[in-house]
Design an enzyme around this catalytic site. Structure first.
Site, mmCIF file in Angstrom:
data_model
loop_
_atom_site.group_PDB
_atom_site.id
_atom_site.type_symbol
_atom_site.label_atom_id
_atom_site.label_comp_id
_atom_site.label_asym_id
_atom_site.label_seq_id
_atom_site.Cartn_x
_atom_site.Cartn_y
_atom_site.Cartn_z
ATOM 1 N N TYR A 52 0.827 -1.210 0.000
ATOM 2 C CA TYR A 52 0.000 0.000 0.000
ATOM 3 C C TYR A 52 0.860 1.259 0.000
ATOM 4 O O TYR A 52 1.792 1.390 0.787
ATOM 5 C CB TYR A 52 -0.923 0.023 1.229
ATOM 6 C CG TYR A 52 -1.620 1.353 1.427
ATOM 7 C CD1 TYR A 52 -2.729 1.675 0.653
ATOM 8 C CD2 TYR A 52 -1.146 2.278 2.350
ATOM 9 C CE1 TYR A 52 -3.362 2.903 0.809
ATOM 10 C CE2 TYR A 52 -1.775 3.506 2.512
ATOM 11 C CZ TYR A 52 -2.878 3.814 1.741
ATOM 12 O OH TYR A 52 -3.485 5.036 1.884
ATOM 13 N N HIS A 82 -1.292 16.647 -0.751
ATOM 14 C CA HIS A 82 -1.833 16.628 0.607
ATOM 15 C C HIS A 82 -1.497 17.893 1.406
ATOM 16 O O HIS A 82 -1.949 18.048 2.537
ATOM 17 C CB HIS A 82 -1.315 15.393 1.360
ATOM 18 C CG HIS A 82 -2.013 14.126 0.963
ATOM 19 N ND1 HIS A 82 -2.172 13.741 -0.348
ATOM 20 C CD2 HIS A 82 -2.596 13.134 1.709
ATOM 21 C CE1 HIS A 82 -2.825 12.588 -0.396
ATOM 22 N NE2 HIS A 82 -3.097 12.202 0.839
ATOM 23 N N ASN A 194 2.241 10.101 7.363
ATOM 24 C CA ASN A 194 1.438 9.275 8.260
ATOM 25 C C ASN A 194 1.942 9.459 9.687
ATOM 26 O O ASN A 194 3.148 9.474 9.919
ATOM 27 C CB ASN A 194 1.552 7.800 7.889
ATOM 28 C CG ASN A 194 0.424 7.344 6.992
ATOM 29 O OD1 ASN A 194 -0.673 7.903 7.040
ATOM 30 N ND2 ASN A 194 0.675 6.345 6.167
ATOM 31 N N TYR A 278 -18.143 25.420 48.819
ATOM 32 C CA TYR A 278 -17.426 24.343 48.131
ATOM 33 C C TYR A 278 -16.191 24.831 47.381
ATOM 34 O O TYR A 278 -15.192 24.118 47.291
ATOM 35 C CB TYR A 278 -18.353 23.654 47.124
ATOM 36 C CG TYR A 278 -19.426 22.783 47.722
ATOM 37 C CD1 TYR A 278 -19.511 22.560 49.093
ATOM 38 C CD2 TYR A 278 -20.370 22.170 46.901
ATOM 39 C CE1 TYR A 278 -20.503 21.759 49.621
ATOM 40 C CE2 TYR A 278 -21.368 21.365 47.425
ATOM 41 C CZ TYR A 278 -21.435 21.164 48.788
ATOM 42 O OH TYR A 278 -22.416 20.367 49.318
ATOM 43 N N ARG A 281 -13.672 24.911 50.342
ATOM 44 C CA ARG A 281 -13.541 23.662 51.084
ATOM 45 C C ARG A 281 -13.169 22.487 50.169
ATOM 46 O O ARG A 281 -12.452 21.573 50.573
ATOM 47 C CB ARG A 281 -14.859 23.363 51.800
ATOM 48 C CG ARG A 281 -14.780 22.174 52.705
ATOM 49 C CD ARG A 281 -16.070 21.822 53.426
ATOM 50 N NE ARG A 281 -17.247 22.572 53.119
ATOM 51 C CZ ARG A 281 -18.463 22.047 53.014
ATOM 52 N NH1 ARG A 281 -18.645 20.748 53.143
ATOM 53 N NH2 ARG A 281 -19.514 22.795 52.770
ATOM 54 N N PHE A 327 -1.597 5.118 12.728
ATOM 55 C CA PHE A 327 -1.612 6.576 12.519
ATOM 56 C C PHE A 327 -2.836 7.235 13.139
ATOM 57 O O PHE A 327 -2.927 8.449 13.220
ATOM 58 C CB PHE A 327 -1.596 6.884 11.021
ATOM 59 C CG PHE A 327 -2.603 6.074 10.244
ATOM 60 C CD1 PHE A 327 -3.962 6.226 10.454
ATOM 61 C CD2 PHE A 327 -2.185 5.132 9.321
ATOM 62 C CE1 PHE A 327 -4.897 5.479 9.759
ATOM 63 C CE2 PHE A 327 -3.114 4.374 8.609
ATOM 64 C CZ PHE A 327 -4.473 4.548 8.828
ATOM 65 N N GLU A 412 -11.720 6.544 4.959
ATOM 66 C CA GLU A 412 -11.471 7.029 6.325
ATOM 67 C C GLU A 412 -12.825 7.407 6.915
ATOM 68 O O GLU A 412 -13.206 8.584 6.949
ATOM 69 C CB GLU A 412 -10.514 8.217 6.297
ATOM 70 C CG GLU A 412 -9.143 7.833 5.741
ATOM 71 C CD GLU A 412 -8.183 9.012 5.653
ATOM 72 O OE1 GLU A 412 -8.613 10.146 5.952
ATOM 73 O OE2 GLU A 412 -7.027 8.794 5.278
#
Length: 506
Positions: A52, A82, A194, A278, A281, A327, A412
Site C-alpha cells: 500500500y 496533501h 502518516n 465548596y 472547602r 496513525f 477514512e
C-alpha cells in the site's frame, strides 16, 4: 543536546525544545537499524509484492496499481497534493517538536525509509530550519496528513520555512546552509505524512502548561482561602488520606503547607462558621480530580511519543509488511479532551472563588473590594471578565473526539479530530491562566486589606511578587494592565517559584 539512542522519551525531554533550538544527535546503532530496515524493505519491493502506498494509490485509490517507473513520482505527488492546510502556522516550539517526534518515530526502524530521510530531519533541527505548517486541516485519521505534508514539503525544498527570523522559500535556505533537498523514494512520503506527530506535539505543549496551572491553582487558591477567612483545618493531610486519590492528597497538602504560620488564619480560629463554600472547602477534590486526569493524559501522550505510528509497517527480520491503523490519533484526541475538562474545571472553581471575594467580609472588607462602594466599583468587572473566560471554556470543553466526519470516499470513515482537540485545549489552558491571574490580583488586594495582620510566609512571597508589578490602590482605575501583569506571573511560573522559595509543593 538530545541524543536519539533508542531510549524512552518523557514530556520533560521537550521542555527546552519548545523554547529554543537544540542540537540533535542520532546514535550509530539507530542509524544502522534504519539502514538495515531499508535494505530489507528494498528486497521485498523487488519481489513484486503489492505494498500500500508504494506500488498502489492512496486511501480510496488504494486498488490502483502503480508502475515501478512512477513510484518515486507517486511519493512526490503525495506530498504536494496533501499540503492543503489553512490558518495561522504552528508556533516555532510546536514545529520543532513535530520534527523531533517524526525523527523519533522513524528511528524505531519499522518504516523502511532511507537514513537520508532521518538525517534531513536531524539537519533541519540542528540548523533550526522550521517548516511553516498551517494549524488547520487535520482530522487525525491517517495521522495528521495535511500538517505533516507541509513539513515534508520543506524537506524536499518546496514550501516555506522560518530561518534566522525570516520566512523564506525552503530551497533558498537549503542553499544558504549547504543542504540538499530530499529526493523522495518509495514509501518515504507516506512515512513522513502518516502519524500523530502534530496532534501529539500540541498534547506535549498543553501538558507542560497544565503542570504549571495545577501548581499555580493550589497557590492562588490557598491565598484566597486565607484572604476570605476560610478554614485551613479542612486541608489537613490526615483528612485527605481517607480518600485514595493521589491528586487530592497532593492538592490538600499544598494548601496546608502554604498557609502555615499565617496571622490572618490564626485570627479567626474561634469563629462560628462551621463550613466554607465548596469553591474553598473542596479545592483538593476539584484540583485533585484535575491532577488525576493530568496524570492519565500524560501517560497516554508519553506512550504515543514512544510508539510507532506509521502505516504500513515493515518487520525487517521477517520481511513482512503489516497494514494497520497506528496513525489513528483517537487516543491522543481523547487524552486531550479529558485534559480539556480537567483544565476547564480548574478555571471554573477559580472564578467561583473570585465571585466570593467580591462579596467582601461584612464589617471588615467592602463589597468588590471598593474603596468607596457605590461611588466606586472596585474589582467588580474583573470578576465579569473571569466569568466570561470560564463560560468560553465550558463551551470549548465539549470533546472533539466524539465527532467524526468521513473523508476519502468513506475509506477514512471514522476520524479522531485530535488536532482540533489539541488546539482548543490550548485555548482553554490559556483562559485558565487568565482566570487564575485575576484571582491572584484580587486575593492579593484582599490580603492587603487585612493589615496589620500578616499572611503566611508563602502567601507573603506571592504578595510581594505581585506588588513589585502592581501597586496597591483603593481607587478605581483601568484594571486591564494589572490583570495582564498578574496573568504573566501565573503563566511564566513565577508565582510558583515564589511559593517554592518558602515551602515544598507536591
Amino acid at each position: 543536546m538530545i541524543r536519539i539512542k533508542g531510549q524512552r522519551f518523557s514530556i520533560d525531554d521537550f521542555k527546552l525544545l519548545l523554547n529554543q533550538s537544540q542540537r540533535i544527535q542520532v546514535s550509530v546503532d539507530i542509524r544502522d537499524k534504519i539502514m538495515h530496515c531499508h535494505k530489507e524493505f528494498q528486497e521485498m519491493l523487488k519481489s513484486g509484492k503489492m505494498i500500500y502506498g508504494v506500488n498502489t494509490g492512496f486511501g480510496a485509490l488504494s486498488q490502483e496499481k502503480i508502475d515501478e517507473r512512477d513510484q518515486n513520482q507517486l511519493q512526490l505527488n503525495l506530498v504536494r497534493s496533501h499540503a492543503a492546510g489553512m490558518g495561522d502556522p504552528f508556533d516555532y516550539g510546536v514545529t520543532r517538536t513535530i520534527l523531533l517526534l517524526k525523527l523519533i518515530n522513524l528511528s524505531f526502524g519499522y518504516s523502511g525509509v532511507r537514513w537520508e530521510v532521518v538525517r534531513q530531519l536531524r539537519d533541519f533541527l540542528n540548523e533550526d530550519i522550521l517548516p511553516v505548517i498551517p494549524s488547520k486541516g487535520s482530522v487525525g485519521a491517517s495521522g495528521d496528513l495535511i500538517p505533516l505534508s507541509h513539513m515534508a514539503l520543506a524537506l524536499i525544498g518546496e514550501g516555506e520555512v522560518h530561518f534566522s527570523d525570516r520566512i523564506l522559500p525552503s530551497m533558498v535556505v537549503l542553499r544558504e546552509v549547504g543542504l540538499e533537498p530530499l529526493v523522495l523514494q518509495p514509501k518515504e512520503a507516506l512515512s513522513l505524512i502518516n502519524g500523530t506527530q502534530a496532534s501529539t506535539a500540541l498534547g506535549i505543549l498543553a501538558l507542560i502548561r497544565m503542570e504549571r496551572v495545577l501548581k499555580a491553582a493550589d497557590c492562588v487558591g490557598a491565598m484566597s482561602v486565607e484572604a476570605t477567612l476560610s478554614s485551613r483545618e479542612t486541608f489537613h493531610p490526615t483528612i485527605h488520606r481517607l480518600k485514595k486519590h493521589r491528586g487530592q492528597f497532593q492538592s490538600a497538602t499544598n494548601v496546608w503547607r502554604i498557609l502555615q504560620g499565617s496571622e490572618i488564619v490564626a485570627s479567626h480560629s474561634d469563629c462560628e462558621i462551621v463550613q466554607d463554600p465548596y469553591s474553598f472547602r473542596c479545592i483538593p477534590h476539584v484540583h485533585g480530580a484535575s491532577r488525576e486526569l493530568y496524570f492519565c493524559a500524560k501517560r497516554i501522550i508519553e506512550n504515543e511519543i514512544n510508539s510507532v505510528s506509521d502505516n504500513p509497517i515493515f518487520f525487517p527480520r521477517k520481511r513482512q509488511i503489516a497494514t494497520s491503523g497506528h496513525f489513528h490519533a483517537e487516543i491522543v484526541g481523547q487524552a486531550m479532551d479529558v485534559l480539556s475538562i480537567a483544565a476547564a474545571e480548574v478555571g471554573a472553581i477559580s472564578e467561583r472563588r473570585i465571585f466570593r471575594i467580591m462579596e467582601g467580609i461584612e464589617g471588615k472588607i467592602p463589597r468588590f473590594l471598593a474603596g468607596d462602594p457605590g461611588l466606586e466599583s472596585g474589582f467588580m468587572m474583573a470578576q465579569v471578565t473571569a466569568a466570561s473566560l470560564a463560560s468560553e471554556n465550558k463551551t470549548q470543553a465539549f470533546p472533539a473526539s466524539v465527532d467524526s466526519i468521513p473523508t476519502q470516499s468513506n475509506q477514512e470513515d471514522f476520524v479522531s479530530m485530535a488536532l482540533w482537540a489539541g488546539r482548543k485545549l490550548l485555548r482553554i489552558v490559556e483562559n485558565v491562566i487568565r482566570i487564575l491571574g485575576i484571582e491572584l490580583l484580587v486575593a492579593t488586594h484582599m490580603i492587603d486589606l487585612h493589615r496589620p495582620l500578616r499572611p503566611s510566609p508563602a502567601t507573603q512571597a506571592m504578595r510581594l511578587l505581585v506588588r513589585r508589578h502592581v501597586r496597591f490602590s483603593r481607587e478605581d482605575r483601568v484594571l486591564s494592565p494589572e490583570i495582564d501583569k498578574a496573568v504573566d506571573l501565573v503563566g511564566t511560573g513565577k508565582i510558583i517559584s515564589s511559593v517554592e522559595s518558602k515551602v515544598r509543593l507536591e
